[in-house]
Scaffold this motif. Structure first.
Motif, short mmCIF file in Angstrom:
data_model
loop_
_atom_site.label_atom_id
_atom_site.label_comp_id
_atom_site.label_asym_id
_atom_site.label_seq_id
_atom_site.Cartn_x
_atom_site.Cartn_y
_atom_site.Cartn_z
N GLN A 195 -5.90 -22.09 101.72
CA GLN A 195 -6.59 -22.36 102.98
C GLN A 195 -5.81 -23.35 103.83
N ASP A 196 -5.33 -24.42 103.19
CA ASP A 196 -4.52 -25.40 103.93
C ASP A 196 -3.26 -24.74 104.48
N ALA A 197 -2.60 -23.96 103.61
CA ALA A 197 -1.38 -23.30 104.06
C ALA A 197 -1.67 -22.30 105.17
N THR A 198 -2.79 -21.56 105.04
CA THR A 198 -3.14 -20.57 106.07
C THR A 198 -3.49 -21.24 107.39
N ALA A 199 -4.28 -22.34 107.30
CA ALA A 199 -4.62 -23.06 108.53
C ALA A 199 -3.37 -23.60 109.21
N THR A 215 -4.14 -14.21 105.75
CA THR A 215 -4.87 -14.85 106.86
C THR A 215 -6.19 -14.15 107.16
N SER A 216 -6.22 -12.83 107.00
CA SER A 216 -7.47 -12.11 107.26
C SER A 216 -8.52 -12.41 106.21
N LYS A 217 -8.11 -12.55 104.95
CA LYS A 217 -9.06 -12.84 103.89
C LYS A 217 -9.60 -14.25 104.01
N PHE A 218 -8.79 -15.18 104.43
CA PHE A 218 -9.22 -16.57 104.46
C PHE A 218 -9.95 -16.93 105.73
N GLN A 225 4.88 -18.23 98.56
CA GLN A 225 5.48 -17.62 99.75
C GLN A 225 4.86 -18.19 101.03
N THR A 226 3.52 -18.34 101.03
CA THR A 226 2.86 -18.88 102.22
C THR A 226 3.28 -20.32 102.47
N GLU A 227 3.31 -21.13 101.42
CA GLU A 227 3.72 -22.53 101.59
C GLU A 227 5.18 -22.63 102.01
#
Length: 588
Positions: free
Chosen positions: A241-245, A268-271, A291-293
Motif C-alpha cells: 500500500q505504501d509503495a502503491t501510494a 494499483t487496481s487491487k489496492f 518490483q513495486t518498491e
C-alpha cells in the motif's frame, strides 16, 4: 411323612415276626433275642442318622447354592441397575423351588451383563479412539465393571456423542484453518504443502476423512500458521500500500506515460479496494512487492534529481533576497545540506521546497521592514567611500595641475566635502532609526550577522579619534613652522636652510599606514606584536559578511594616523634634528 412312617412300621413288623419265627426255629434264647433286637435297633438308628445327616447336607448345599445364586442375582441386579426381579424370587417356598426360580433369573442377568459389557466395550473403544484423535496420544483406559447400569451406559453414550461433536467441530475448524492457510499462501505466493506439512503431514495427504489429524497440537499449529500468515499479509499489504501510494503520487508528479504504468496496473487496481479483497493469487508475493518498491525507488531518485534543481534554484533566490537585505539565510537549507538530505532521502523534497519557499516569504517580509534602514546604510557607506576618495585626493600633490580630468576631480571633491560634512548627521539618524526598529520588534538589527549599532558606535568613536589626531597634527605642523621660522632668523635666509625630511618620512609613514583607506584608528587597536589592526566590530560577532559589506568594513577598519601629543621640548629636539640635517647646519 406320616404315610411313610406307616409303611415303614408295617414292613418292619412283618420282618420282626418273620425274624422271631426264625429265631424260635433256631432255638435262640430270649436274652439272645433281646440282644440281637437291640443291635438291630441300633443299626436302624444309625441308618436313620446317616440319612438325616445326608438330608441335612443336601439341604445345606441347596441353601448355600440358593444364597450364592441369590447373592449373584443381587450383585448382577445392582450392577445392571435391576430392581423388579427380586419380587419374583420371594414367591417360591422350598429351596429347590427357589433355586428353580432363581436360575432363569440368574441366567437372564448374566446374559444381560455380557450384553452390557459388550456395549460398554464398544463405547469405550470409540471413546478411546476419539480421545486419541483429539488429544493426540493414547490413554491406558480400562472398563470399570462395578457399574453397568443403564444410567452409566447413558453417561458413556452422552460422552461419546460429546466427543463425536467435538471431533466434528475440530474437523470443521481444521478444514477452515487449512482453507484459510491455502488462501493466504496463494495470495502471499508461499508453498502451501510446506506450511501445512510442518504442522502435520495428514493435512495435505489425499486420504480419508478419518486420517485428518484434529489434535490440540494440530489446531494450535494451524492457528499459529494462520496468525503468522496473517501478520505477514498485514506487513506485505502495508508495504505494498505504501509503495502503491508512493507510486501513484510519483506517477502524477512525474507525469509518467501509460507504458510505464502498465506493468503495475494489476497492483494499483487491487489496492484501491479494501484490504479483505486483496486475496488474488500472488498479488502479495515478495517478487511483486520488490518490483513495486524498486520502481518507487527509481522514480524517487529521478524525482530527487529534478527536485534538487528546483530546490537549489529556490535557495539561490533566497540568498539573493538575503544578500540585498543583508540578513543571514537559514543555514538549515544551505546548498550542501540540502543536497545531502536529498541524496540520503531523509526528507521529502516537497517539504524541503515548501520550507525554502516559506523562508523566501519571511525574507521578503524582513526585507520590506529593513528597507529604510538598509537604504540609509547604503547612503552612509557611499559617504564613507567619498570620504576615503577625498582623503586620497588631498594627498595627491598634483591635484591642482591642469592635466586631463583635473577639473572633474575638483568638482567631485567639492561635492564629496559636502557629503562628508553630513556623515555625523547620517550616522545619528541611522542609529535613531535602528533603535526605533529594535524597540518595535525587541530584537537587535543585524547587518550580515553583525549588530549594526555596534559598528556605528565604533565608527563614531574612531571618527572622533581621527578628528582629534588631525587636530594634533595641525598643531604639530604649526609648531614645526614656528621652529623653522626661528631657525631661519638665527641662521640666515630660507634658501640656506633645507629642513630634513626625516620628520616628513615618519609622518608620511604614519599617513601611509593610517590613511591608506581614509580612516584613523587609535594605536590601542594595534597589538604589541605589530599585527594588523582589528576590525571595528567585536570578535564575538559573526565573521560571515558578504563582499559588499566587507569593502565597507575595510574602509572603516583602516589604520589611523599614529601621532600623539608631544611636549615643546620634544618638538625643539625634533626641530634640532631637522635643522641639523640642512645645509649650513652647525652639526655638519
Amino acid at each position: 411323612m406320616a404315610r411313610l412312617g406307616v409303611h415303614v412300621a408295617l414292613g418292619s413288623s412283618a420282618l420282626l415276626q418273620e425274624l422271631e419265627q426264625i429265631w424260635t426255629e433256631i432255638g435262640e434264647s430270649e436274652k439272645e433275642k433281646d440282644r440281637m433286637l437291640s443291635e438291630l435297633e441300633k443299626e436302624c438308628m444309625q441308618v436313620y442318622r446317616r440319612k438325616v445327616d445326608e438330608a441335612k447336607s443336601a439341604r445345606a448345599r441347596l441353601h448355600q447354592s440358593l444364597v450364592s445364586k441369590e447373592a449373584e442375582v443381587a450383585s448382577l441386579m445392582a450392577l445392571l441397575g435391576e430392581q423388579r426381579l427380586q419380587l419374583e424370587v420371594e414367591k417360591a417356598t422350598s429351596l429347590k423351588g427357589k433355586l428353580a426360580s432363581v436360575n432363569p433369573i440368574l441366567e437372564n442377568l448374566q446374559a444381560k451383563k455380557e450384553d452390557r459389557v459388550k456395549q460398554f466395550s464398544d463405547i469405550w473403544y470409540q471413546i478411546e479412539k476419539l480421545n486419541v484423535e483429539i488429544t493426540g496420544f493414547r490413554d491406558a483406559v480400562t472398563i470399570e465393571e462395578d457399574d453397568l447400569s443403564t444410567r452409566k451406559l447413558t453417561e458413556y453414550q452422552t460422552k461419546l456423542r460429546s466427543l463425536q461433536k467435538e471431533k466434528s467441530d475440530r474437523l470443521h475448524n481444521v478444514l477452515e484453518h487449512v482453507n484459510e492457510v491455502h488462501s493466504l499462501c496463494g495470495a502471499l505466493g508461499v508453498d502451501f504443502r510446506k506450511i501445512v506439512g510442518e504442522v502435520h503431514p495428514s493435512l495435505h495427504e489425499t486420504c480419508g476423512e478419518n486420517s485428518t489429524n484434529i489434535s490440540d497440537t494440530t489446531l494450535e499449529g494451524l492457528a499459529q500458521a494462520v496468525l503468522k500468515l496473517r501478520t505477514e499479509k498485514k506487513i506485505r499489504v502495508q508495504r505494498l500500500q505504501d509503495a502503491t501510494a508512493s507510486l501513484l503520487q510519483l506517477w502524477n508528479l512525474m507525469d509518467s506515460s501509460e507504458q510505464e504504468r502498465r506493468p503495475f496496473e494489476k497492483v494499483t487496481s487491487k489496492f484501491r479496494s479494501p484490504e479483505n479483497d486483496v486475496m488474488c493469487p500472488g498479488v502479495l508475493s515478495l517478487e511483486i512487492i520488490t518490483q513495486t518498491e524498486a520502481e518507487v525507488k527509481r522514480l524517487k531518485q529521478l524525482k530527487v534529481s529534478r527536485m534538487k534543481e528546483v530546490v537549489l534554484k529556490k535557495r539561490l533566490e533566497l540568498e539573493e533576497i538575503c544578500r540585498y537585505a543583508h540578513i543571514e539565510p537559514d543555514s538549515t537549507t544551505a546548498p550542501e545540506k540540502t543536497c545531502a538530505l536529498l541524496d540520503s532521502c531523509l526528507v521529502d523534497p516537497s517539504e524541503l521546497l515548501t520550507n525554502i519557499e516559506m523562508q523566501i516569504e519571511e525574507a521578503k517580509e524582513q526585507s520590506m521592514t529593513r528597507k529604510e534602514i538598509i537604504d540609509r546604510v547604503n547612503k552612509w557607506l557611499f559617504a564613507c567611500e567619498e570620504e576615503n576618495w577625498l582623503e586620497d585626493y588631498n594627498k595627491d600633490w598634483n591635484r591642482y595641475s591642469a592635466g586631463r580630468g583635473g577639473h572633474l576631480n575638483l568638482k567631485r571633491a567639492e561635492k564629496a566635502r559636502v557629503i562628508v560634512s553630513k556623515i555625523p548627521a547620517i550616522v545619528d539618524n541611522l542609529m535613531s532609526k535602528i533603535f526605533i526598529w529594535e524597540d518595535e520588534r525587541n530584537v537587535p538589527f543585524l547587518y550580515d550577522g553583525v549588530h549594526l549599532v555596534s559598528i556605528l558606535e565604533e565608527y563614531k568613536i574612531d571618527r572622533q579619534q581621527k578628528e582629534e589626531q588631525k587636530r594634533r597634527y595641525r598643531e604639530h605642523k604649526k609648531l614645526r613652522n614656528l621652529l623653522l621660522a626661528e631657525k631661519e632668523a638665527a641662521y640666515g635666509s630660507k634658501s640656506t636652510l633645507k629642513p630634513s625630511n626625516s620628520f616628513d618620512r615618519k609622518t608620511n609613514m604614519h599617513l601611509t599606514y593610517g590613511y591608506g583607506n581614509g580612516f584613523m584608528t587609535p594605536i590601542r587597536r594595534i597589538s604589541a606584536g605589530g599585527a594588523t589592526p582589528e576590525l571595528l566590530t567585536p570578535r564575538s560577532h559573526s565573521d560571515r559578511y558578504n563582499s559588499y559589506f566587507k569593502e565597507a568594513r575595510r574602509l572603516l577598519s583602516a589604520a589611523p594616523l599614529n601621532l600623539v601629543a608631544v611636549s615643546k621640548e620634544d618638538a625643539v629636539s625634533l626641530f634640532g634634528s631637522v635643522a641639523g640635517s640642512g645645509p649650513g647646519s652647525p652639526h655638519t
